[in-house]
Design a protein around this motif. Structure first.
Motif, PDB file in Angstrom:
ATOM      1  N   GLY A 243       0.018  -1.378   1.866  1.00  0.00           N
ATOM      2  CA  GLY A 243      -0.072  -2.727   2.417  1.00  0.00           C
ATOM      3  C   GLY A 243      -0.671  -3.718   1.431  1.00  0.00           C
ATOM      4  N   GLU A 244      -0.894  -3.304   0.185  1.00  0.00           N
ATOM      5  CA  GLU A 244      -1.598  -4.163  -0.772  1.00  0.00           C
ATOM      6  C   GLU A 244      -0.694  -5.096  -1.558  1.00  0.00           C
ATOM      7  OE1 GLU A 244      -4.582  -2.267  -3.113  1.00  0.00           O
ATOM      8  OE2 GLU A 244      -5.288  -1.021  -1.448  1.00  0.00           O
ATOM      9  N   THR A 245       0.631  -4.907  -1.441  1.00  0.00           N
ATOM     10  CA  THR A 245       1.557  -5.747  -2.217  1.00  0.00           C
ATOM     11  C   THR A 245       2.709  -6.202  -1.324  1.00  0.00           C
ATOM     12  OG1 THR A 245       3.009  -3.917  -2.848  1.00  0.00           O
ATOM     13  CG2 THR A 245       1.111  -4.330  -4.274  1.00  0.00           C
ATOM     14  N   ASN A 246       3.377  -7.255  -1.782  1.00  0.00           N
ATOM     15  CA  ASN A 246       4.575  -7.705  -1.060  1.00  0.00           C
ATOM     16  C   ASN A 246       5.641  -6.618  -1.061  1.00  0.00           C
ATOM     17  OD1 ASN A 246       3.638 -10.264  -0.375  1.00  0.00           O
ATOM     18  ND2 ASN A 246       4.154 -11.073  -2.427  1.00  0.00           N
ATOM     19  N   ALA A 247       5.831  -5.994  -2.224  1.00  0.00           N
ATOM     20  CA  ALA A 247       6.851  -4.948  -2.340  1.00  0.00           C
ATOM     21  C   ALA A 247       6.568  -3.817  -1.359  1.00  0.00           C
ATOM     22  CB  ALA A 247       6.892  -4.415  -3.776  1.00  0.00           C
ATOM     23  N   GLY A 248       5.295  -3.426  -1.281  1.00  0.00           N
ATOM     24  CA  GLY A 248       4.924  -2.331  -0.388  1.00  0.00           C
ATOM     25  C   GLY A 248       5.088  -2.713   1.070  1.00  0.00           C
ATOM     26  N   ARG A 249       4.616  -3.919   1.409  1.00  0.00           N
ATOM     27  CA  ARG A 249       4.716  -4.358   2.814  1.00  0.00           C
ATOM     28  C   ARG A 249       6.169  -4.461   3.257  1.00  0.00           C
ATOM     29  NH1 ARG A 249      -0.007  -7.239   1.147  1.00  0.00           N
ATOM     30  NH2 ARG A 249       1.268  -8.941   0.339  1.00  0.00           N
ATOM     31  N   THR A 250       7.037  -4.988   2.379  1.00  0.00           N
ATOM     32  CA  THR A 250       8.460  -5.108   2.714  1.00  0.00           C
ATOM     33  C   THR A 250       9.066  -3.735   2.991  1.00  0.00           C
ATOM     34  OG1 THR A 250       8.579  -7.035   1.278  1.00  0.00           O
ATOM     35  CG2 THR A 250      10.681  -5.998   1.884  1.00  0.00           C
ATOM     36  N   ALA A 251       8.706  -2.767   2.152  1.00  0.00           N
ATOM     37  CA  ALA A 251       9.250  -1.414   2.336  1.00  0.00           C
ATOM     38  C   ALA A 251       8.757  -0.795   3.638  1.00  0.00           C
ATOM     39  CB  ALA A 251       8.853  -0.541   1.145  1.00  0.00           C
ATOM     40  N   LEU A 252       7.484  -1.025   3.942  1.00  0.00           N
ATOM     41  CA  LEU A 252       6.927  -0.440   5.160  1.00  0.00           C
ATOM     42  C   LEU A 252       7.501  -1.094   6.414  1.00  0.00           C
ATOM     43  CD1 LEU A 252       3.162   0.039   4.171  1.00  0.00           C
ATOM     44  CD2 LEU A 252       4.855   1.831   4.626  1.00  0.00           C
ATOM     45  N   GLU A 253       7.799  -2.394   6.311  1.00  0.00           N
ATOM     46  CA  GLU A 253       8.415  -3.058   7.465  1.00  0.00           C
ATOM     47  C   GLU A 253       9.802  -2.488   7.733  1.00  0.00           C
ATOM     48  OE1 GLU A 253       8.198  -7.267   6.569  1.00  0.00           O
ATOM     49  OE2 GLU A 253       5.993  -7.111   6.599  1.00  0.00           O
ATOM     50  N   ALA A 254      10.551  -2.236   6.648  1.00  0.00           N
ATOM     51  CA  ALA A 254      11.901  -1.685   6.814  1.00  0.00           C
ATOM     52  C   ALA A 254      11.847  -0.246   7.310  1.00  0.00           C
ATOM     53  CB  ALA A 254      12.659  -1.762   5.483  1.00  0.00           C
ATOM     54  N   LYS A 255      10.819   0.493   6.896  1.00  0.00           N
ATOM     55  CA  LYS A 255      10.770   1.927   7.184  1.00  0.00           C
ATOM     56  C   LYS A 255       9.313   2.371   7.198  1.00  0.00           C
ATOM     57  CE  LYS A 255      13.152   6.151   5.789  1.00  0.00           C
ATOM     58  NZ  LYS A 255      13.847   6.886   4.722  1.00  0.00           N
ATOM     59  N   PRO A 256       8.686   2.347   8.379  1.00  0.00           N
ATOM     60  CA  PRO A 256       7.239   2.630   8.433  1.00  0.00           C
ATOM     61  C   PRO A 256       6.857   4.014   7.886  1.00  0.00           C
ATOM     62  CG  PRO A 256       8.012   1.684  10.499  1.00  0.00           C
ATOM     63  CD  PRO A 256       9.232   1.985   9.688  1.00  0.00           C
ATOM     64  N   ASP A 257       7.786   4.993   7.965  1.00  0.00           N
ATOM     65  CA  ASP A 257       7.465   6.324   7.450  1.00  0.00           C
ATOM     66  C   ASP A 257       8.053   6.541   6.055  1.00  0.00           C
ATOM     67  OD1 ASP A 257      10.094   6.345   8.147  1.00  0.00           O
ATOM     68  OD2 ASP A 257      10.064   8.373   9.003  1.00  0.00           O
ATOM     69  N   HIS A 258       8.226   5.464   5.318  1.00  0.00           N
ATOM     70  CA  HIS A 258       8.793   5.497   3.965  1.00  0.00           C
ATOM     71  C   HIS A 258       8.045   6.526   3.116  1.00  0.00           C
ATOM     72  CE1 HIS A 258      10.563   4.080   0.270  1.00  0.00           C
ATOM     73  NE2 HIS A 258      11.144   3.045   0.856  1.00  0.00           N
ATOM     74  N   MET A 259       8.797   7.466   2.467  1.00  0.00           N
ATOM     75  CA  MET A 259       8.117   8.483   1.667  1.00  0.00           C
ATOM     76  C   MET A 259       7.848   8.023   0.239  1.00  0.00           C
ATOM     77  SD  MET A 259      10.914  11.462   0.768  1.00  0.00           S
ATOM     78  CE  MET A 259      11.237  11.896   2.475  1.00  0.00           C
ATOM     79  N   GLY A 260       8.333   6.808  -0.071  1.00  0.00           N
ATOM     80  CA  GLY A 260       8.055   6.245  -1.383  1.00  0.00           C
ATOM     81  C   GLY A 260       9.009   6.725  -2.447  1.00  0.00           C
ATOM     82  N   SER A 261       8.956   6.055  -3.593  1.00  0.00           N
ATOM     83  CA  SER A 261       9.750   6.453  -4.752  1.00  0.00           C
ATOM     84  C   SER A 261       9.054   5.881  -5.972  1.00  0.00           C
ATOM     85  CB  SER A 261      11.168   5.904  -4.655  1.00  0.00           C
ATOM     86  OG  SER A 261      11.164   4.502  -4.851  1.00  0.00           O
ATOM     87  N   LEU A 262       9.376   6.418  -7.118  1.00  0.00           N
ATOM     88  CA  LEU A 262       8.772   5.878  -8.339  1.00  0.00           C
ATOM     89  C   LEU A 262       9.137   4.414  -8.509  1.00  0.00           C
ATOM     90  CD1 LEU A 262       9.023   8.684 -11.051  1.00  0.00           C
ATOM     91  CD2 LEU A 262       6.969   7.485 -10.291  1.00  0.00           C
ATOM     92  N   GLY A 263      10.393   4.069  -8.192  1.00  0.00           N
ATOM     93  CA  GLY A 263      10.849   2.693  -8.367  1.00  0.00           C
ATOM     94  C   GLY A 263      10.052   1.708  -7.523  1.00  0.00           C
ATOM     95  N   LEU A 264       9.679   2.145  -6.329  1.00  0.00           N
ATOM     96  CA  LEU A 264       8.896   1.288  -5.449  1.00  0.00           C
ATOM     97  C   LEU A 264       7.432   1.202  -5.906  1.00  0.00           C
ATOM     98  CD1 LEU A 264       8.594  -0.420  -2.941  1.00  0.00           C
ATOM     99  CD2 LEU A 264       8.597   1.668  -1.563  1.00  0.00           C
ATOM    100  N   ALA A 265       6.893   2.330  -6.324  1.00  0.00           N
ATOM    101  CA  ALA A 265       5.512   2.335  -6.797  1.00  0.00           C
ATOM    102  C   ALA A 265       5.363   1.468  -8.050  1.00  0.00           C
ATOM    103  CB  ALA A 265       5.057   3.770  -7.072  1.00  0.00           C
ATOM    104  N   ILE A 266       6.414   1.463  -8.886  1.00  0.00           N
ATOM    105  CA  ILE A 266       6.402   0.585 -10.063  1.00  0.00           C
ATOM    106  C   ILE A 266       6.319  -0.873  -9.618  1.00  0.00           C
ATOM    107  CG2 ILE A 266       7.804  -0.260 -12.007  1.00  0.00           C
ATOM    108  CD1 ILE A 266       8.903   2.617 -12.307  1.00  0.00           C
ATOM    109  N   SER A 267       7.122  -1.232  -8.619  1.00  0.00           N
ATOM    110  CA  SER A 267       7.084  -2.618  -8.114  1.00  0.00           C
ATOM    111  C   SER A 267       5.666  -2.998  -7.700  1.00  0.00           C
ATOM    112  CB  SER A 267       8.007  -2.780  -6.897  1.00  0.00           C
ATOM    113  OG  SER A 267       9.358  -2.642  -7.266  1.00  0.00           O
TER     114      SER A 267
END
Lengths: 455, 455
Positions: free
Chosen positions: B188-212
């Motif tokens: 929840g600390e970044t826009n990129a992270g919040r956007t991903a969590l809104e789309a998919k609350p149980d998002h398992m993450g990816s390197l590409g997203l963590a880079i963002s």
């Protein structure tokens, strides 16, 4: 140069002999006694458990014992182990002391234990043995014997102290990756285990009890012998390559220790770093202060009695004269599982009795604090057992700062903590308790020491 | 001698320069493009994220780039890393091939990653940076940057891919022991992270997203810069000490590789072992077969397109031309977290496109099978990522047996698996699934590749 410095020897400098301190001691060890007759035992009494080559080393007074070439070949994979000057830690402590550490975590199993696991597997294989049984506390020894067994094509069965088995499933996974079978102790597979479980179904186990189980299965089967990871003379002997290498590396650095610090459980890592230097001293060389550091929750050297006792809980082993808390003593489940033994190696105990060393005890939270400081400066994450040595060395360095002395401190960083991260997590979460043993339990265990002995 | 052999160099043989393959390639890399304008970017565009020294290395075509002495001083703690001839594995495989492996697990963090973490921390410290943000998959990179940050007194914030954060709490504990802060991504600390969590609350993450996420926080704060553990030219550059040392060690052995095998996630460990040998070949030296091994569940080289794409999911990074599965591609949660990246280093991709290497993909259960065989013969327990290289090398050795050829095989054992024991436990329990990516997800991700580029 202001950074941490590594002293590395060429592999031709792996020692060709193990150093046997029995050759240089001013008084001989008290003999081990038969558990039934209480009379001194001979080599034949040990034959069901060990191959003759190891029994010969156990009782030898020869100073230098040749290391077989196939053992040196295996040692070459990670030996000579590096010696480091901990400049970053010195700087953080603002101490005039020089701190050196020998690092044994470079072995495949991650500790000093393969130094003896490999020759034990070798001698057993030579003697036609098919299977080795053993016990393990934290899992350092069990995974080392599993590693050595894989190399010499021996089956390995490991009785793992229940509290560690539960706390450290990944150590078990490592043993299984090497092909060993790992059994939580007390188990239903032996009389010793069943008796313990009947008395206490939620028994958390102890090294003394796991030894009973491993000895029992070895004694019962013709194709199986027993292997011990510490305590016995031949095990300590095999570890002396650590101190011999450290001596050569300090010579490279143009230095010699004023103080040597080692953690003590059964005594093998301590003996490994200390005995070669102590031997020099006994033969007229420089005096070195020797400091053993043990856990306050299992303080055999600082609170135990120097007396004949059983090596195991089930009273299957010979009686040996050692610093002991009593074979029924059950230490609390602190994280340095490798230091949870009621006794101390007879040879280390003897040297303590001769006044050649001192001992101190620490609670675990201060040891973890020291380990974290070490990791943040030196980069290596120590095992909980090794944290005791780190704490001891840091305290010596602080004393040097206070006294304005530039002493040379040497300690053995006997293993890494990669399989001990739960302990670090507990430490950071403030959940690491400074466990104490039960005073009444200790008193009862000491009162129960065998008395009718030859000594 | 029939046992595994170690080739060790004196520490004076730590390379004094990194090798930059850009100097020897027959065609230059396609330039990175600005994510907004789609025009080639200049050094100033990267200045919010990286110190100028690293930007200079990113675009340099100079062949040999000097390693600063303070970086070499830190390298000395574990370098030169050993090269082993895997005689025990050769014997178990009954192969006429010679198998050599460079072992990078001897670093304090346990992999090759400190080779670049240390210079990145050094250059950032020199530039007055206070804090580094980064991402990590399996945790090898995050713990390496945490280690380097501790040495150079930099704060480190690590966005850890959620699936690894959950699977590997002990990697997180290691980062925290080194003093870093570890955040599960998406957060929840970044826009990129919040956007991903809104789309998919149980998002398992990816390197590409963590880079963002890591790029976003670095771009927003003046005192914070970003550090990447792979993919970029300067990161690959720092790893070339691996191949340079291996070349010197093979010279000691009187040998030279016919085949080099490396596992590929972002490409840095692969580049580290391969580029110095490939450079020799490009300058007229011996031809070497080069084999990249990637996970079948995230096969950028074997199933991706060579096209301009974003390095991250949030499209904050420049566009780079690389083998990519599309920046929206989410690989399944297999255990080799360090290989779960949608793209491949532009330099490795370029070399693939030039026809200078080949690639193959394996499912994870076969890789773990190979890793267990390796552990039982060579004693070292490989990381799941490294198991891909082990599997590739074993298959080459088996081919040599079938073809009756005594080829020389070299691979990089890029890290140990001490923090990956859950994966080994799953393997032994028969719970390790050969996960596949979703074909529809891949098709959609590839269809979504940016098209309006200068290339």
């Amino acid at each position: 140069m202001s950074d941490t410095v590594k002293y590395l020897l060429d592999e031709t400098r792996i020692p060709k002999t193990w150093y046997n301190i029995a050759a240089d001691l001013p008084a001989p060890l008290a003999p081990p006694l038969h558990p039934g007759t209480k009379q001194p035992i001979g080599p034949d009494d040990l034959a069901p458990l060990f191959p003759m080559a190891l029994i010969g080393q156990e009782v030898s007074t020869e100073r230098d014992i040749e290391i077989p070439e196939p053992v040196r070949e295996v040692y070459r994979q990670w030996r000579p182990a590096p010696l480091f000057r901990a400049r970053r830690l010195e700087k953080a402590l603002n101490t005039p002391a020089k701190i050196y550490y020998k690092y044994e975590g470079v072995s495949p199993a991650g500790s000093h234990k393969p130094n003896t696991a490999v020759p034990q597997a070798f001698y057993n294989k030579e003697a036609g043995v098919k299977r080795l049984s053993t016990e393990t506390g934290a899992g350092q020894w069990g995974s080392s014997l599993a590693f050595a067994g894989a190399l010499f094509d021996l089956e390995v069965e490991v009785f793992m102290v229940r509290v560690s088995y539960d706390q450290k499933p990944y150590r078990r996974a490592l043993m299984e990756t090497y092909g060993a079978r790992c059994i939580p102790s007390p188990s239903g597979e032996t009389n010793a285990g069943r008796t313990a479980l009947e008395a206490k179904p939620d028994h958390m186990g102890s090294l003394g009890l796991a030894i009973s189980e491993a000895v029992e299965v070895a004694a019962q089967r013709d194709d199986t012998k027993y292997a011990l990871g510490s305590v016995l003379n031949h095990v300590l002997l095999h570890q002396t390559i650590v101190g011999q290498e450290a001596m050569a590396q300090l010579e490279m650095a143009g230095d010699y220790p004023d103080v040597i610090v080692g953690c003590t459980g059964g005594g093998s890592n301590f003996a490994g770093i200390v005995f070669p230097f102590l031997g020099e001293q006994l033969r007229g060389g420089k005096n070195v202060r020797i400091v053993a550091v043990e856990p306050a929750a299992c303080p055999s050297l600082t609170r135990g009695q120097f007396a004949y006792d059983f090596g195991d809980t089930g009273h299957l082993t010979p009686l040996v004269k050692m610093h002991t808390l009593g074979s029924t003593f059950i230490p609390p489940g602190f994280h340095a599982g490798g230091l949870r033994y009621h006794g101390m190696a007879p040879m280390v105990s003897h040297i303590m009795d001769l006044g050649l060393m001192e001992a101190k005890a620490y609670h675990q939270s201060k040891c973890f604090e020291a380990g974290v400081q070490f990791a943040r400066t030196e980069g290596i994450l120590p095992a909980p057992e090794a944290n005791h040595a780190v704490k001891g060395a840091i305290d010596e360095a602080i004393r040097c700062r206070e006294e304005g002395k530039s002493e040379t401190i040497l300690f053995n960083l006997c293993g890494h903590g990669h399989f001990d991260m739960q302990a670090y997590m507990d430490y950071f979460a403030g959940k690491l308790q400074d466990l104490d043993y039960d005073e009444a339990d200790l008193a009862m265990a000491l009162a129960g020491l065998p008395t009718e002995t030859a000594a």
